[in-house]
Design an enzyme around this catalytic site. Structure first.
Site, PDB file in Angstrom:
ATOM      1  N   GLY A 172       0.802  -1.229   0.000  1.00  0.00           N
ATOM      2  CA  GLY A 172       0.000   0.000   0.000  1.00  0.00           C
ATOM      3  C   GLY A 172       0.829   1.270   0.000  1.00  0.00           C
ATOM      4  O   GLY A 172       1.852   1.349   0.663  1.00  0.00           O
ATOM      5  N   SER A 173       0.404   2.291  -0.732  1.00  0.00           N
ATOM      6  CA  SER A 173       1.238   3.462  -0.915  1.00  0.00           C
ATOM      7  C   SER A 173       0.459   4.590  -1.593  1.00  0.00           C
ATOM      8  O   SER A 173      -0.758   4.515  -1.750  1.00  0.00           O
ATOM      9  CB  SER A 173       2.470   3.085  -1.745  1.00  0.00           C
ATOM     10  OG  SER A 173       2.086   2.227  -2.808  1.00  0.00           O
TER      11      SER A 173
END
Length: 203
Positions: A172-173
């Site tokens: 996730g980012s």
């Protein structure tokens, strides 16, 4: 299915563990117990690190990331920042928003606050600058709470085509793109984007 470059450190041990446990499952109950979660994890890793081919969209500026538009903010210098949040379910290979020359690729160490949090601006990140027909374009890859590594694919000085693969953020980012002054956005907060396909600017 094409897999992302830079995925090997995660994929190889996960797939190897799954394969070994499956091979031993018939002879060992312990191996059989390990095989189910190991295989599920390996399948999840293969899905996460997928890197599908894309038919590149039309427009001066296209999305560098798969995800959801988290915010659209005017900047003090006249630019507009479009922040795209990438969940673990998205493709995490980022693409060039415009054709041009990479003028700098700067890795900045930082924390690992969840990418949807405002404080994530101080996370580990890679700042890109491109010399394009619209002038200097800045793009920032931001690591999230789980993403602990950003893997650039191209170096400073390289010429890139619009939609070309630039790098990978593991897990996730967020990706921020700064549109130049005078360029209006064609997306809204909450809208889903596809890297290399979704147009971000308006005529």
């Amino acid at each position: 299915m094409r897999l992302a470059r830079g995925a090997s450190p995660w994929l190889v041990p996960t797939v190897a563990t799954a394969a070994l446990s499956l091979a031993r499952a018939r002879r060992s109950k312990r191996a059989a117990l390990v095989a189910v979660p190991a295989t599920a994890l390996a399948a999840g890793m293969l899905w996460f690190f997928r890197d599908p081919e894309r038919e590149i969209g039309q427009g001066r500026v296209i999305s560098p990331a798969d995800g959801v538009v988290q915010s659209i903010m005017p900047w003090q210098d006249g630019r507009t920042r479009v922040a795209i949040f990438m969940s673990p379910l998205n493709v995490h290979v980022n693409r060039a928003p415009l054709a041009g020359t990479v003028t700098s690729v700067e890795h900045i160490p930082g924390g690992y606050v969840p990418a949807f949090n405002k404080e994530s601006e101080n996370n580990e990140r890679v700042v890109w600058h491109f010399d394009t027909e619209l002038g200097d374009i800045e793009m920032v890859q931001i690591a999230g709470a789980v993403a602990r590594r950003i893997v650039p694919y191209v170096p400073s000085g390289a010429k890139v085509e619009q939609g070309e693969r630039l790098g990978l953020i593991r897990f996730g980012s967020r990706v921020d793109l700064y549109l130049p002054e005078g360029v209006e956005t064609a997306v809204e907060v909450g809208q889903t984007t596809t890297a290399g396909v979704t147009r971000l600017d308006r005529d």
